[in-house]
Design an enzyme around this catalytic site. Sequence first.
Site, mmCIF file in Angstrom:
data_model
loop_
_atom_site.group_PDB
_atom_site.id
_atom_site.type_symbol
_atom_site.label_atom_id
_atom_site.label_comp_id
_atom_site.label_asym_id
_atom_site.label_seq_id
_atom_site.Cartn_x
_atom_site.Cartn_y
_atom_site.Cartn_z
ATOM 1 N N HIS A 1 36.884 40.330 39.872
ATOM 2 C CA HIS A 1 37.182 39.065 40.940
ATOM 3 C C HIS A 1 36.328 38.212 40.155
ATOM 4 O O HIS A 1 35.285 37.723 40.238
ATOM 5 C CB HIS A 1 36.843 40.172 42.359
ATOM 6 C CG HIS A 1 36.390 38.803 43.473
ATOM 7 N ND1 HIS A 1 37.474 37.588 43.696
ATOM 8 C CD2 HIS A 1 35.738 38.409 44.173
ATOM 9 C CE1 HIS A 1 37.206 36.803 44.789
ATOM 10 N NE2 HIS A 1 35.868 37.422 45.073
ATOM 11 N N HIS B 1 36.834 33.196 41.107
ATOM 12 C CA HIS B 1 36.711 32.443 42.541
ATOM 13 C C HIS B 1 37.603 31.115 41.435
ATOM 14 O O HIS B 1 37.222 29.699 41.494
ATOM 15 C CB HIS B 1 35.706 31.705 43.091
ATOM 16 C CG HIS B 1 35.108 32.871 43.635
ATOM 17 N ND1 HIS B 1 33.710 32.278 43.871
ATOM 18 C CD2 HIS B 1 35.091 34.020 43.738
ATOM 19 C CE1 HIS B 1 33.715 33.701 45.196
ATOM 20 N NE2 HIS B 1 33.748 34.397 44.434
ATOM 21 N N TYR C 1 54.859 38.032 30.010
ATOM 22 C CA TYR C 1 53.594 38.969 30.506
ATOM 23 C C TYR C 1 52.535 38.812 31.684
ATOM 24 O O TYR C 1 52.213 39.153 31.842
ATOM 25 C CB TYR C 1 51.973 38.018 29.033
ATOM 26 C CG TYR C 1 52.504 38.944 27.920
ATOM 27 C CD1 TYR C 1 52.205 39.970 26.854
ATOM 28 C CD2 TYR C 1 53.929 37.925 26.591
ATOM 29 C CE1 TYR C 1 52.627 40.009 25.632
ATOM 30 C CE2 TYR C 1 53.495 38.386 25.658
ATOM 31 C CZ TYR C 1 53.335 39.752 25.224
ATOM 32 O OH TYR C 1 53.884 40.124 24.018
#
Length: 214
Positions: free
Chosen positions: A92, A94, A119
Amino acid sequence: MTPETKLREDICLLAKSMFDRGLTGGSSGNISARLSDGKLLVTPTGSCFGRLDPARLAVLDGGQHIAGDAPTKEVALHAAFYDTRPTGAVVHLHSCHSVALSVLPDTDPDNMLPAITAYGVMKLGKVALLPYFMPGDPAMGDAIKGLAGKRSAVVLAHHGPVVAGKDIEAACYAMEELEETAKLTLMTRGMTPNLLNDAQIQGLVTKFGVEWDD
């Protein structure tokens, strides 16, 4: 070197690589990876990807913190992927371009990234845009569980992308592909780019076993 030691070092090496290239900054972002016994290695809360210590990664067993520093407050986000699809690691970030795309009003919540590159399709499939949740809110995990395992990548509006992969390298590489595709999407916005057509997408889906369910 034991498999766990190598995985700890790989997490920190790949995290630093992403940090050094500006894919996430400050103390943002988190990574988890599954050990062979089912336990999870998780980056600590408030930690910087550029300065992770392999020995201080949190260890979770059945959701319980049993060793290392306190884990990221977004454990529920990671657990939702492990609970709903075959997953070896979750990343994860930002990252800038993904977040920017998440707040634009005409972004498709079911498939937020146009098929610009082969891709992007191969590594990500369809990427779902989820609504805003306060960081650490367990409802983020519920939203991912609501996808019933049909997406390996999502973007949380106003927050950032989350990607699951078969192992730590696959998850990190797919995350980088997501951010690059978001960047390309913003660069070509309003220019009516020529995207991969349906036949080309289906060719990739068939040849590379891409998840492309509605």
